[in-house]
Design an enzyme around this catalytic site. Sequence first.
Site, PDB file in Angstrom:
ATOM      1  N   ALA A  28       3.899  -1.445  16.034  1.00 26.51           N
ATOM      2  CA  ALA A  28       3.099  -1.304  17.254  1.00 26.51           C
ATOM      3  C   ALA A  28       4.006  -1.281  18.483  1.00 26.51           C
ATOM      4  O   ALA A  28       5.154  -1.706  18.440  1.00 26.51           O
ATOM      5  CB  ALA A  28       2.134  -2.470  17.361  1.00 26.51           C
ATOM      6  N   GLY A  49       2.119  -1.736  12.116  1.00 27.08           N
ATOM      7  CA  GLY A  49       1.272  -0.559  12.268  1.00 27.08           C
ATOM      8  C   GLY A  49       1.825   0.646  11.516  1.00 27.08           C
ATOM      9  O   GLY A  49       1.059   1.515  11.075  1.00 27.08           O
ATOM     10  N   GLU A  73       0.615   0.348   8.158  1.00 27.50           N
ATOM     11  CA  GLU A  73      -0.845   0.529   8.140  1.00 27.50           C
ATOM     12  C   GLU A  73      -1.225   2.007   8.141  1.00 27.50           C
ATOM     13  O   GLU A  73      -2.202   2.398   7.512  1.00 27.50           O
ATOM     14  CB  GLU A  73      -1.475  -0.180   9.343  1.00 27.50           C
ATOM     15  CG  GLU A  73      -1.439  -1.696   9.192  1.00 27.50           C
ATOM     16  CD  GLU A  73      -2.176  -2.387  10.323  1.00 27.50           C
ATOM     17  OE1 GLU A  73      -1.597  -2.438  11.416  1.00 27.50           O
ATOM     18  OE2 GLU A  73      -3.310  -2.843  10.118  1.00 27.50           O
ATOM     19  N   GLU A  89       3.046  -9.036  11.418  1.00 25.34           N
ATOM     20  CA  GLU A  89       2.297  -9.370  12.645  1.00 25.34           C
ATOM     21  C   GLU A  89       2.156 -10.874  12.862  1.00 25.34           C
ATOM     22  O   GLU A  89       2.264 -11.366  13.984  1.00 25.34           O
ATOM     23  CB  GLU A  89       0.904  -8.737  12.608  1.00 25.34           C
ATOM     24  CG  GLU A  89       0.884  -7.231  12.847  1.00 25.34           C
ATOM     25  CD  GLU A  89       1.120  -6.410  11.594  1.00 25.34           C
ATOM     26  OE1 GLU A  89       1.577  -6.969  10.569  1.00 25.34           O
ATOM     27  OE2 GLU A  89       0.850  -5.196  11.629  1.00 25.34           O
TER      28      GLU A  89
END
Length: 708
Positions: A66, A114, A117, A139
């Site tokens: 992210a 991310g 993901e 995270e």
Amino acid sequence: MSKAVRFEVSDDGIATVTWDAPDAKVNVLSGQAKADFIAAMTGLLADDAVRGIIVTSAKDTFIAGADLTFIQSLRGKPADEIAPLLSPLRDFLRKMETAGKPVVAALNGTALGGGLEVALACRYRVAADTPGAQFGLPEVTLGLLPGAGGTQRLPRLVGIKPALEVMLKGKPFDAAAGKAMGLFSDVVPADTLMDAARALIDGCDDPAQPWDQKGFVLPGMDVESREAQGFFQMESAKQHAQTRGNFPAPIAILSCVYEGCRAPMDVALRIEFANVLEVFPGAVAQNTVRTFFFSQNAARKADMRPDAPALSIDKLGILGGGTMGAGIAEVAAKGGINAIVIERDEDSAKAAFDRLKAGLEKNIARGFLTEAKRDEMLARMTFTSDFAALKGVQAVIEAVFEDRDVKREATKKALAVTGDDILFGTNTSKIPITQLAENTTRPDRFIGMHFFSPVPRMPLLEIIRGAETSDETLAHALDLSKLLKRVPIVVNDGPGFFTSRCVSTFVNEGMLLLRDGVKPAAIDNVSVMSGMPAGPLMLADGIGLDLMLAVRKQEQADRGLDGQMTPPMEVLSKLIEAGRLGRKNGKGFYEYTDEGPRLWSGLAEFWPLADDQPDAGYIARRLLHIQGIEAARCFDEGVIDAPQTADLGSVLGWSFAKHTGGVCSYVDMIGSRQFLAECEELAASAGDRYAPPAYLRSMAAENRGFYE
Ligand code: NAI
């Protein structure tokens, strides 16, 4: 502007979407990059000429994760404001996996957070066997949870237990471990990655994700089973025990998996999103990201380094091979620097070397070190009592006994060999740097380099400028810090510098609460519940009560108050007179037996319990506020000038309640006006030491925090 994502379609109808952020070393999920990816993919998914899509990267890594700057912009914002900012990628990934075309993630390198993901929402994942490539959902280590479907897709792919292991520990793993877990279809040589991805598209008989196919069963443990009930209860208790309920993210992850795995995917994703909207803008997540990511990275990169030519160091002199000197030698040798350790005589030199070697053997036995690395490290170390061995070193760190005379003698002997213009750091824990600098003719080259014990495991380095330390010397100390892989903070000289003086207030306050008749168990338990790693009484036992008293006597003498006892000193001397020195003789505030430590029952005779016991909130305020006040005093006195310094120093130096992000962030969490009012109340009930310093008063007057 060039786009962060480009694509091409081959004659056989396979599109390749390549992440390649312009002017950046890695791909991150920035707003623009996400928009570029969604736009490219939306077109390709709708294009009848495209029968499958490969997502890959042109960088060394896949997608690093992210954009944390964006995450920081969410601080304190309400859910309805941040939902539209966070939903586009999440929503798109669901569209992508239900669009009826196989999408394959060709993971050429590291994919974290991310980045992973995005790969999880692809029908297949194939990884290249790139050395050093890491995968995972880290995270939680920044107070966050996977927020783009990760908490739902990972358990459906690999099972609840392995998925929670990945998400609750946040520890990255390599490609082989990913394959063993069932995360990757295959791990292949890098030059065959794209062929392998194509083969997966060619062989795909159902583009729907397993969890969208009829009759899908969660791999491993069934979420409805009794086993799962017991497992979630245990995990929840474990997380509460580890975090004292102070970190919302691990609990949110558990509840996402528990509730989400019982629901169809679309509902499950909504459950995750509700948790994301609550956790991401919260103070714990925001402060954790700020301190542990931004401030820590800035410190490691030495952003505060004054402009000066770099000092290259391949040979470091270390005076004293005790706990600290040997630890510094170890990290130096590990980082490729030759370490010359000077001891007071040959026997001490040999003993110091043997201790260090035994420590390395233990590390090998635990699997932390290879024999080859040990040999390489030992070859870089010399332990001797001959100061002449310092010839040719580019810097010296002094770590002999905490005694002014011993330090003077060792410093002078070393400088006689190296010359006074060398970078000279002292690891003193308390003696003012400006005073120790009198041992050299070049006080401008003299600086405090305060390491923490055990050095190999404690990355903080408190660099202390003496009154005459030059900018160039500070720059060189930061160069050395980088070579030793430390996280430096820079502070100005003053009694106890920054870290020692703040942590002392915590330990003193524990003793004052005891003196005031508060139950000793409540003192230590409330500390731990508040996020401190140990209570002040337990901490004092670990340091040694006699050593603490000696240090406090010296401090009084330095203030011209020789022989005057403070209340915490009285507590210490009562115990010392009773033969209680702390953990080292098995008797301190606690009794140390084979069954573990237990509070000494005799404490109540020395300090009878008050009839009215305060509540936990009051005890917590006394123990934590006093540290916030001391930090504010350090601003007043010019010891520090940035909250980042205080926050990093507190969480890495004395493990101040980590969920707060550090001692200044703690005050900001409460709000300066509220904090000031609470301190005034404590000043009235508990003593003048809570009288708010000027810095705090001006913050409250302007209704701002340390960071605003
Ligand atoms: P230590 O007692 O383990 O080691 C000191 C070493 O210095 C001993 O091995 C001793 O033989 C050697 N030594 C004494 N006189 C010497 C001389 N004239 N020439 C060469 N070597 C000599 O002490 P420790 O814990 O390593 O502390 C060293 C310094 O670091 C002290 O100033 C201490 O205050 C400071 N410090 C200690 C921390 C800790 O947690 N132990 C943390 C931060 C700083």
